[in-house]
Design a protein around this motif. Structure first.
Motif, PDB file in Angstrom:
ATOM      1  N   UNK A   1      -9.523   4.498 -15.433  1.00 61.77           N
ATOM      2  CA  UNK A   1      -9.070   3.741 -14.270  1.00 61.77           C
ATOM      3  C   UNK A   1      -8.663   2.323 -14.661  1.00 61.77           C
ATOM      4  N   UNK A   2      -9.400   1.731 -15.571  1.00 64.92           N
ATOM      5  CA  UNK A   2      -9.065   0.371 -16.013  1.00 64.92           C
ATOM      6  C   UNK A   2      -7.859   0.386 -16.944  1.00 64.92           C
ATOM      7  N   UNK A   3      -7.771   1.384 -17.825  1.00 68.56           N
ATOM      8  CA  UNK A   3      -6.728   1.401 -18.852  1.00 68.56           C
ATOM      9  C   UNK A   3      -5.370   1.873 -18.346  1.00 68.56           C
ATOM     10  N   UNK A   4      -5.329   2.655 -17.283  1.00 68.10           N
ATOM     11  CA  UNK A   4      -4.054   3.203 -16.820  1.00 68.10           C
ATOM     12  C   UNK A   4      -3.043   2.118 -16.467  1.00 68.10           C
ATOM     13  N   UNK A   5      -3.407   1.097 -15.692  1.00 72.17           N
ATOM     14  CA  UNK A   5      -2.411   0.047 -15.428  1.00 72.17           C
ATOM     15  C   UNK A   5      -1.939  -0.653 -16.708  1.00 72.17           C
ATOM     16  N   UNK A   6      -2.828  -0.816 -17.679  1.00 76.27           N
ATOM     17  CA  UNK A   6      -2.430  -1.441 -18.935  1.00 76.27           C
ATOM     18  C   UNK A   6      -1.457  -0.546 -19.700  1.00 76.27           C
TER      19      UNK A   6
ATOM     20  N   UNK B   1       0.625   1.532 -18.335  1.00 72.37           N
ATOM     21  CA  UNK B   1       1.905   1.477 -17.629  1.00 72.37           C
ATOM     22  C   UNK B   1       2.638   0.187 -17.972  1.00 72.37           C
ATOM     23  N   UNK B   2       1.918  -0.917 -18.018  1.00 70.68           N
ATOM     24  CA  UNK B   2       2.549  -2.207 -18.321  1.00 70.68           C
ATOM     25  C   UNK B   2       3.066  -2.243 -19.758  1.00 70.68           C
ATOM     26  N   UNK B   3       2.259  -1.753 -20.700  1.00 68.39           N
ATOM     27  CA  UNK B   3       2.614  -1.849 -22.114  1.00 68.39           C
ATOM     28  C   UNK B   3       3.302  -0.612 -22.671  1.00 68.39           C
ATOM     29  N   UNK B   4       3.653   0.360 -21.843  1.00 72.58           N
ATOM     30  CA  UNK B   4       4.250   1.596 -22.345  1.00 72.58           C
ATOM     31  C   UNK B   4       5.567   1.376 -23.074  1.00 72.58           C
ATOM     32  N   UNK B   5       6.418   0.420 -22.665  1.00 72.58           N
ATOM     33  CA  UNK B   5       7.644   0.202 -23.451  1.00 72.58           C
ATOM     34  C   UNK B   5       7.357  -0.239 -24.891  1.00 72.58           C
TER      35      UNK B   5
END
Length: 131
Positions: A45-50, A52-56
């Motif tokens: 839950x904590x890592x998913x937004x990170x 998404x942000x850093x996926x590029x």
């Protein structure tokens, strides 16, 4: 009679100790499993937004890392294979009789005899065609 009663209670006591130990170990492992599952869900839950942000950045980095690792593993494998083959050839040439050398010798003899047969057959055909 008391001796007979003592013999019957020992196995029952031993079985109860086994059952209690198994229940304690099983319960402990079940609790540990639940804690690990809860920790995994929280971390995801904590890592998913990170992610998404850093996926590029992460996706090309993972691809590059995978390609580098594959290249190093392949390079090492081919290097080991080359050293093994060169070592085998050196032992064969120096007459130390490496594994499967006799098979190579017999295959070479078969190949040479087939080459002679083909040469003779070609000479017969060209001689027959010329006359």
């Amino acid at each position: 009679m008391a001796d007979h009663h003592l013999q019957n209670t020992q196995p029952m006591t031993h079985q109860m100790v086994k059952a209690a130990t198994a229940a304690t170990a099983g319960g402990s492992l079940l609790i540990l499993s639940g804690l690990i599952l809860a920790g995994t869900v929280i971390a995801l839950t904590i890592a998913t937004p990170l992610f998404v942000i850093f996926s590029p950045v992460l996706v090309p980095a993972l691809i590059a890392t995978a390609l580098l690792a594959t290249g190093f593993v392949a390079s090492g494998g081919f290097g080991v294979a080359a050293v093994t083959v060169l070592s085998w050839i050196y032992r064969y040439v120096t007459g130390r009789h490496p594994p499967a050398a006799d098979q190579l010798d017999s295959a070479g003899m078969k190949l040479a005899s087939k080459a002679r047969e083909m040469k003779d057959r070609a000479a017969q055909l060209t001689g027959a065609a010329a006359s």
